[in-house]
Design an enzyme around this catalytic site. Structure first.
Site, PDB file in Angstrom:
ATOM      1  N   ALA A   1       0.885  -1.406  -0.106  1.00 39.37           N
ATOM      2  CA  ALA A   1       0.475  -0.105  -0.027  1.00 39.37           C
ATOM      3  C   ALA A   1       0.884   1.615  -0.068  1.00 39.37           C
ATOM      4  CB  ALA A   1      -1.096   0.115   1.250  1.00 39.37           C
ATOM      5  N   GLY A   2       0.126   2.286  -0.731  1.00 37.23           N
ATOM      6  CA  GLY A   2       1.044   3.700  -0.829  1.00 37.23           C
ATOM      7  C   GLY A   2       2.005   3.894  -1.911  1.00 37.23           C
ATOM      8  N   CYS A   3       2.311   2.354  -2.812  1.00 40.25           N
ATOM      9  CA  CYS A   3       3.133   2.784  -3.724  1.00 40.25           C
ATOM     10  C   CYS A   3       1.807   3.630  -5.199  1.00 40.25           C
ATOM     11  CB  CYS A   3       3.089   1.183  -4.614  1.00 40.25           C
ATOM     12  SG  CYS A   3       4.754   1.060  -3.598  1.00 40.25           S
ATOM     13  N   GLN A   4       2.504   4.674  -5.791  1.00 44.19           N
ATOM     14  CA  GLN A   4       1.434   5.390  -7.241  1.00 44.19           C
ATOM     15  C   GLN A   4       1.120   3.616  -8.209  1.00 44.19           C
ATOM     16  OE1 GLN A   4       3.897   7.437  -9.281  1.00 44.19           O
ATOM     17  NE2 GLN A   4       2.505   7.865 -11.142  1.00 44.19           N
ATOM     18  N   SER A   5       2.212   2.786  -8.721  1.00 45.20           N
ATOM     19  CA  SER A   5       0.993   1.852  -9.131  1.00 45.20           C
ATOM     20  C   SER A   5       1.328   0.381  -8.072  1.00 45.20           C
ATOM     21  CB  SER A   5       2.174   1.378 -10.131  1.00 45.20           C
ATOM     22  OG  SER A   5       3.121   2.422 -11.166  1.00 45.20           O
TER      23      SER A   5
END
Length: 138
Positions: free
Chosen positions: A47-51
């Site tokens: 969680a928290g990644c752009q992709s």
């Protein structure tokens, strides 16, 4: 871990521009073995990644081995770089590594804010895996 860091620094210093370094990251991503679909689960999603980024691991012979994937080219390259750096080391070694490598090679400063946050999130996940095994061994 020192050898992994030195190799990554040498690899990145070979390129003079960030366009070349991004191409290298993309190439690293293409070299990454794809994660099987049964491992692309919510449990392994970072969680928290752009992709979308999936990161999983196994613990054998007191070392952690990481496997991952992403649905975006540059991010997949970042995943490959992280695996290259952290995979095959003891939990203690992983916790001692301070992440300076990403500033030394200029990666952190040349990523968008979202990708830089994703990089930090991936490193935190790796550190939390390491901490889990250290706590279980004591």
């Amino acid at each position: 871990m020192k050898e992994s860091i030195e190799k990554i620094i040498a690899d990145f210093s070979f390129f003079s521009s960030w366009e070349e370094k991004y191409e290298y990251l993309i190439d690293l991503g293409f070299e990454l073995s794809p994660l099987s679909s049964n491992l692309k689960t919510e449990n392994n999603l970072i969680a928290g990644c752009q992709s979308k980024v999936w990161l999983t691991h196994e613990y054998k012979e007191k070392k952690l081995y990481f496997y991952g994937d992403s649905d975006a080219l540059i991010t997949r390259g970042i995943v490959a770089l992280i695996i290259k750096l952290y995979s095959g080391h003891s939990p203690e070694e992983l916790l001692k590594e301070n992440g300076q490598i990403f500033s030394i090679i200029g990666l952190r400063e040349n990523l968008s804010m979202n990708r830089a946050n994703g990089l930090s999130t991936m490193v935190k996940a790796i550190k939390s895996f390491a901490l889990k095994y250290i706590k279980n061994e004591r």
